[in-house]
Scaffold this active site. Sequence first.
Site, PDB file in Angstrom:
ATOM      1  N   ASP A   1     -17.385 -18.771  40.944  1.00 36.23           N
ATOM      2  CA  ASP A   1     -16.177 -18.062  41.397  1.00 36.23           C
ATOM      3  C   ASP A   1     -15.320 -18.894  42.331  1.00 36.23           C
ATOM      4  OD1 ASP A   1     -16.894 -15.861  39.878  1.00 36.23           O
ATOM      5  OD2 ASP A   1     -17.611 -14.667  41.564  1.00 36.23           O
TER       6      ASP A   1
ATOM      7  N   GLU B   1     -13.232 -13.160  32.090  1.00 39.96           N
ATOM      8  CA  GLU B   1     -13.255 -13.924  33.344  1.00 39.96           C
ATOM      9  C   GLU B   1     -13.547 -15.382  33.051  1.00 39.96           C
ATOM     10  OE1 GLU B   1     -15.227 -12.289  36.779  1.00 39.96           O
ATOM     11  OE2 GLU B   1     -15.870 -14.271  37.453  1.00 39.96           O
TER      12      GLU B   1
ATOM     13  N   LYS C   1     -20.231 -10.941  30.504  1.00 36.84           N
ATOM     14  CA  LYS C   1     -20.860 -12.032  31.264  1.00 36.84           C
ATOM     15  C   LYS C   1     -22.195 -12.340  30.612  1.00 36.84           C
ATOM     16  CE  LYS C   1     -21.944 -13.497  35.979  1.00 36.84           C
ATOM     17  NZ  LYS C   1     -22.225 -13.106  37.378  1.00 36.84           N
TER      18      LYS C   1
ATOM     19  N   ASP D   1      -9.510 -12.064  34.763  1.00 38.48           N
ATOM     20  CA  ASP D   1     -10.095 -12.515  36.029  1.00 38.48           C
ATOM     21  C   ASP D   1     -10.019 -14.029  36.090  1.00 38.48           C
ATOM     22  OD1 ASP D   1     -10.677 -10.015  36.964  1.00 38.48           O
ATOM     23  OD2 ASP D   1     -12.853 -10.223  36.882  1.00 38.48           O
TER      24      ASP D   1
ATOM     25  N   MET E   1      -6.208  -2.972  39.499  1.00 33.38           N
ATOM     26  CA  MET E   1      -7.318  -2.345  38.782  1.00 33.38           C
ATOM     27  C   MET E   1      -8.312  -1.805  39.793  1.00 33.38           C
ATOM     28  SD  MET E   1     -10.540  -4.010  38.668  1.00 33.38           S
ATOM     29  CE  MET E   1     -11.225  -5.664  38.881  1.00 33.38           C
TER      30      MET E   1
ATOM     31  N   GLU F   1     -15.701  -6.203  30.962  1.00 34.40           N
ATOM     32  CA  GLU F   1     -15.804  -7.569  31.468  1.00 34.40           C
ATOM     33  C   GLU F   1     -17.148  -8.155  31.077  1.00 34.40           C
ATOM     34  OE1 GLU F   1     -14.837  -8.006  35.609  1.00 34.40           O
ATOM     35  OE2 GLU F   1     -16.247  -9.658  35.829  1.00 34.40           O
TER      36      GLU F   1
ATOM     37  N   HIS G   1     -17.139 -16.547  33.577  1.00 38.03           N
ATOM     38  CA  HIS G   1     -18.194 -15.975  32.741  1.00 38.03           C
ATOM     39  C   HIS G   1     -18.298 -16.679  31.393  1.00 38.03           C
ATOM     40  CE1 HIS G   1     -18.125 -12.000  35.255  1.00 38.03           C
ATOM     41  NE2 HIS G   1     -18.380 -13.070  35.967  1.00 38.03           N
TER      42      HIS G   1
ATOM     43  N   ASP H   1     -23.121 -18.569  39.076  1.00 35.13           N
ATOM     44  CA  ASP H   1     -21.775 -17.986  39.117  1.00 35.13           C
ATOM     45  C   ASP H   1     -21.038 -18.488  40.361  1.00 35.13           C
ATOM     46  OD1 ASP H   1     -19.619 -16.363  38.644  1.00 35.13           O
ATOM     47  OD2 ASP H   1     -20.636 -14.502  39.157  1.00 35.13           O
TER      48      ASP H   1
ATOM     49  N   HIS I   1     -13.631  -2.307  44.037  1.00 32.18           N
ATOM     50  CA  HIS I   1     -14.742  -1.431  43.682  1.00 32.18           C
ATOM     51  C   HIS I   1     -14.686  -0.224  44.622  1.00 32.18           C
ATOM     52  CE1 HIS I   1     -16.209  -5.526  42.750  1.00 32.18           C
ATOM     53  NE2 HIS I   1     -16.817  -4.975  41.742  1.00 32.18           N
TER      54      HIS I   1
ATOM     55  N   ASP J   1     -16.105  -1.070  47.968  1.00 31.45           N
ATOM     56  CA  ASP J   1     -15.330  -2.010  48.798  1.00 31.45           C
ATOM     57  C   ASP J   1     -14.503  -1.251  49.820  1.00 31.45           C
ATOM     58  OD1 ASP J   1     -16.185  -4.057  47.098  1.00 31.45           O
ATOM     59  OD2 ASP J   1     -14.309  -4.108  45.960  1.00 31.45           O
TER      60      ASP J   1
ATOM     61  N   ASP K   1     -10.472 -13.335  40.799  1.00 24.27           N
ATOM     62  CA  ASP K   1     -11.817 -12.858  41.157  1.00 24.27           C
ATOM     63  C   ASP K   1     -12.601 -14.080  41.594  1.00 24.27           C
ATOM     64  OD1 ASP K   1     -14.215 -11.676  41.499  1.00 24.27           O
ATOM     65  OD2 ASP K   1     -14.542 -11.142  39.406  1.00 24.27           O
TER      66      ASP K   1
END
Lengths: 394, 394, 394, 394
Positions: free
Chosen positions: B267, B227, B193, B255, B98, B191, B230, B265, B64, B67, B297
């Site tokens: 992950d 993802e 979700k 993802d 990406m 993406e 998701h 979530d 991002h 980030d 991810d």
Amino acid sequence: MTTSPFAASADQLVPRKEHRFTFGLWTVGNPGRDPFGEPTRAPLDPVDSVRRLAELGAWGVSLHDDDLVPWGTSAAERDRIVARFKSALEETGLGVGMATTNLFTHPAFKDGAFTSNDRAVRRAAIGKAMRAIDLGAELGAEVYVFWGGREGTEAGAAKDPRDALERFREAIDTLADYVVGQGYDLRFALEPKPNEPRGDIFLPTVGHALHFITTLQRPDMVGLNPEVAHETMAGLSFHHAVGQALWAGKLFHIDLNAQRIGRYDQDFRFGAEDLKEGFLLVRLLERAGYDGPRHFDAHAYRNEDPGGVWDFASGCMRTYLALAEKARHFDALPEVQEALEAAGAIELAQPTVGAGDDPATLKAEVDGLDGLAARGFANERLDQLVVEVLLGVR
Amino acid sequence: MTTSPFAASADQLVPRKEHRFTFGLWTVGNPGRDPFGEPTRAPLDPVDSVRRLAELGAWGVSLHDDDLVPWGTSAAERDRIVARFKSALEETGLGVGMATTNLFTHPAFKDGAFTSNDRAVRRAAIGKAMRAIDLGAELGAEVYVFWGGREGTEAGAAKDPRDALERFREAIDTLADYVVGQGYDLRFALEPKPNEPRGDIFLPTVGHALHFITTLQRPDMVGLNPEVAHETMAGLSFHHAVGQALWAGKLFHIDLNAQRIGRYDQDFRFGAEDLKEGFLLVRLLERAGYDGPRHFDAHAYRNEDPGGVWDFASGCMRTYLALAEKARHFDALPEVQEALEAAGAIELAQPTVGAGDDPATLKAEVDGLDGLAARGFANERLDQLVVEVLLGVR
Amino acid sequence: MTTSPFAASADQLVPRKEHRFTFGLWTVGNPGRDPFGEPTRAPLDPVDSVRRLAELGAWGVSLHDDDLVPWGTSAAERDRIVARFKSALEETGLGVGMATTNLFTHPAFKDGAFTSNDRAVRRAAIGKAMRAIDLGAELGAEVYVFWGGREGTEAGAAKDPRDALERFREAIDTLADYVVGQGYDLRFALEPKPNEPRGDIFLPTVGHALHFITTLQRPDMVGLNPEVAHETMAGLSFHHAVGQALWAGKLFHIDLNAQRIGRYDQDFRFGAEDLKEGFLLVRLLERAGYDGPRHFDAHAYRNEDPGGVWDFASGCMRTYLALAEKARHFDALPEVQEALEAAGAIELAQPTVGAGDDPATLKAEVDGLDGLAARGFANERLDQLVVEVLLGVR
Amino acid sequence: MTTSPFAASADQLVPRKEHRFTFGLWTVGNPGRDPFGEPTRAPLDPVDSVRRLAELGAWGVSLHDDDLVPWGTSAAERDRIVARFKSALEETGLGVGMATTNLFTHPAFKDGAFTSNDRAVRRAAIGKAMRAIDLGAELGAEVYVFWGGREGTEAGAAKDPRDALERFREAIDTLADYVVGQGYDLRFALEPKPNEPRGDIFLPTVGHALHFITTLQRPDMVGLNPEVAHETMAGLSFHHAVGQALWAGKLFHIDLNAQRIGRYDQDFRFGAEDLKEGFLLVRLLERAGYDGPRHFDAHAYRNEDPGGVWDFASGCMRTYLALAEKARHFDALPEVQEALEAAGAIELAQPTVGAGDDPATLKAEVDGLDGLAARGFANERLDQLVVEVLLGVR
């Protein structure tokens, strides 16, 4: 927004033909069999169902081919059954909201119909749908529904999902050609479902089906038949799903019932679960001017006797009418309009970018983000108004 | 099916650049904060993450905007940070798989970004995405991802879903124009979700997003970034979702992580949950010749110390490699080919309708249904082979 | 930890009697009927099932009264059926792991059995259970199971849950008295389930049932029969549930199968879903020295033919054996022992408070919390070892 | 059934002290931070919260130790803070409904508190609870709550669940001894939760916790604090869970909020989801004469500004009052009494077995089952009455 027949009801909970309520023959006729138990009610004669629904104020009925003409019926007997049924429709003035094909009860469909791994089954499935389309056309159905209940897998390795989608597309294209070739005035509506009776079903949600339609040869002829229970099983917002279908111009039909998230397919009486979501749905349908059938795909609890079935049917319609009236009342309240304003709900309808905007302008607005963070959106106030209108205390 | 870099691995669990593994800066850099607890690990310097990932055998990173360049950084400092990061990429040979925009952390996005009810926020969101696209292009990102995490509601009455979709479309169209206008060589990937951090998120599944793409002005430029976590939150089959995306030619990025159905979530490390679904996914990706980044991810459990983060990263890649090898082995086993044959899996790739078929022919095949019901599809045998190959006992 | 018959298997995937695998007559005999479809397989003769299961290496069978003696059978015919069945058991050496009562198929149980709102139904339910207990005792069953599938509601207002629990307790107390009065050597095992076929079932989880047992007049005589699918439907950890049952000394029996979270009751082949949870379960059972039947309450996919049923049954046992072997291997690996040490898994078995600790000592330790925060628990390393052992790459 | 303060309300939606509404300091003080975003509201001074809640009609507040005395506060400062808070309570007349320990925010608790694999953390956790019990006693709390939010696993192999339960029991026994030793007049209430922030939490439901209590050394001193959101996350019926707790005499406290099934922990305003379940809950509490605090453990949507927080708090209380009034009205309607009669709801309170019944009598009643199958239970009628009373159209 169009004028709704729900807006000026004299006795607001009494169903009338203009409300366009319909019931599947299989819904009031459900015998109460489940995976763990035998039937608790005797089958109903479709003609009796038609008469009783007419008395209760319904506009029409819907049916699978086998609901009316049981599997294995001879051609002569088929014609007699259909003629008798048409007489009952004429006698009562009831219409046929939609027709569909039973592609799931016969054991041959155990691995799917349009996507069975057995090509002969796939061909017979298309043939059965053609015959059933003939019946639907004969009965004057407006919409022809496809629910692919067996189009899925438990053992994922058994079907490449790309092949399955290709076969599904081939079947719908073939059947659309057939309708056009026959000169029938029928539109198709796909009914998505995530699982049950298969472990995972292809086209599991409204979104997947909307996309699938864009891949068809006659996309204009095909829309959606979303079902409350099906999106809800996956925990998805039903009114968001219907919103996307409306936005795409694809809400051709709708299946109303109730369901708790993350459970077996319950098909409860409309409004029996999640009244707030029911309210948001009815408000959306009425504001959007949806004028297709309000179709109930539900059934009475298994512990009802035959009389309880009609309490069930009546309850579906009464709750819809009550929610439609509440939706009207909600939008007429000044405090609701204020809360919608405070929430910015109207502001969302305004385009974000203006004619004169260039990238530099928009990039410059990023520097204002810290200042924009203070605004509250009054969602608690607005949602509490929904609750209080629903509860009738406002 | 293309030749996969996974097919001929000498040491099958050692990641190499040709495997195209990538990690988000925010994944290995996750500090272990959750809704109930403070961080358990210190932030990582992105440059250190790049170096460590290179050592472990990754191909690249993703990020991002915030980030790399924390919110509030001055332009001069921004350039210094970016230059230092690019040096690290050059030094290690790592690529940028990406890039994406953080449109969810800043409090101003609390009601959404592209679909905030506050028009000024929507404009700033588009502007922030433009700036971040500039960064992504500068870093050579292949794909630009849009995750609309805040584009949703808790109070359904606050947003008409049709308006929200309209605003979402306007934003993506505007940004696609921007990319073309700038001459960037970037494709977009949406993406989906279903929920969290909003109660219900617009474009909740792969299906909804695939449909949405067909409504855009530049549909060819936009694909999907599905993802695992998701789709799984909603209990949907992830490999079916990826199958539909591949079928549509829209799998632009992916993802990878792990998640239990019906939960927050999570992950988790790729492969930490549902190994069979992981196997079906990897087999599908490899058979389809997917050649985009294998992007993780995910993040380490909160009870890990800084060292555990690299165990986590290594585990993601090792499990992918093990599953890819198992997929190859599975398809090479004679008993698997027999079981696929018995299941009719290959037969599903054959068209259902032939050139000479007319409706009468297909209708006539209905009469064969009773005879077709006897066939078994050997799915137990096939699925048990999957399990035994997975367990390494075959 | 006791010595397990799984520890020293020469051919590790071949079932043998000492493994104590059992199958319900209704599992291999499942005809493939579901809510949307008719049966796909003919019923099996229980005697044939016994013979076939013996050939496959099972230790025994289990049954509902109606599985063996269909509802409505005369007394004379009942005795003939039972005698023939006993002969088959003797001939094959198979045992009866458990027996139970069908209190859900007959339409009279549509509102419940022990908690039906109709007192006459409740009385008949107790009577039917007494008759079925006689049958179970005659067949030498070790355990008598109670699954209250119909004990629940769709319409919550119809039953005060406190009344329902009181009636449930009364029924179990009455039946326990009956067993003691008859001098039968039988223990009871309650089988909880959250929903399906009722909207909400009383005693929905292992926890609720464990508590309920403490309210009985003969709590020592009553334990649990947890089922993988039932806890999993609600998204609860099955091995945690079994852990609590073992901790309470109440694991009298177990129902093994597979299920995805948040779906209809799937009863898939053991190991068909969530291999990691399956591994954790088998490891716990083997380490705890569980020596009751390993009972499969599952059935073949509906798209199987009669031959596929035995692939299904064989697969259940093979996967259990593979997981048991993997559990043994896992605990024997030095790197696993190191990871368990790093995770502090052994440290959890140590008492927290020592003989000399007083409140002041414990309060003083609070000041050390900041220093304690640095430790990592190596859970990524440990969980990746589980995955790699499962995959057979370590 | 006792007389409820809700029964004779003049202005039925105005909260008053006798309604015993309480709010956690952390609820109205929630700053709107979530896993993906920074806070949207500034922290509140607990003293201001007390004053504002008093104005709104609440009876009291509840708190974690760290809500009032931030971690790291010196002893002198702690005393000053507590004295100031006590002054505010005296000034407003507000009580403290319950107190509890924060055993989840500090990074040291990342692997658990009473069940951390690190013995030193377990000891500090008990010490921190002792200090917090002192604070609770000083503030006059009625009930002391234990929510074991970190007591669980993501990597199942890291904790034997039997060891974890043993450590949990040791901690509660130690703390119960401490309370008795100090002469405090405090009861304990355990708060179960299935997951989040851990993958799987020990004591996941009301049932598991009720059983756990029976294993304690002082079971009479320990009860339950069920939370709407926690049972609902797992899709369990909350009013059934509360019913079992009441039946066991263990409903010591209750956490009211709203939640959709199968999602992240939402803690929405009471009544914001599932109004029918809310109605069934409030009706049960009022009929059972529950007289503990009606405690709201919820928070305002993240997109609210500081003013919206008080709309949220007010909404919780108004909806409870509306539902309590509806419950009273429902039971007063003649058609409801008729429907309850038809459903057999009262009949369920009658014992099934009479004094003179012997096994032979009960066995003989089995022969009447076919005749008993005809009865319907009028659940559709009854449930529709619930819906219509809820909607205020009856």
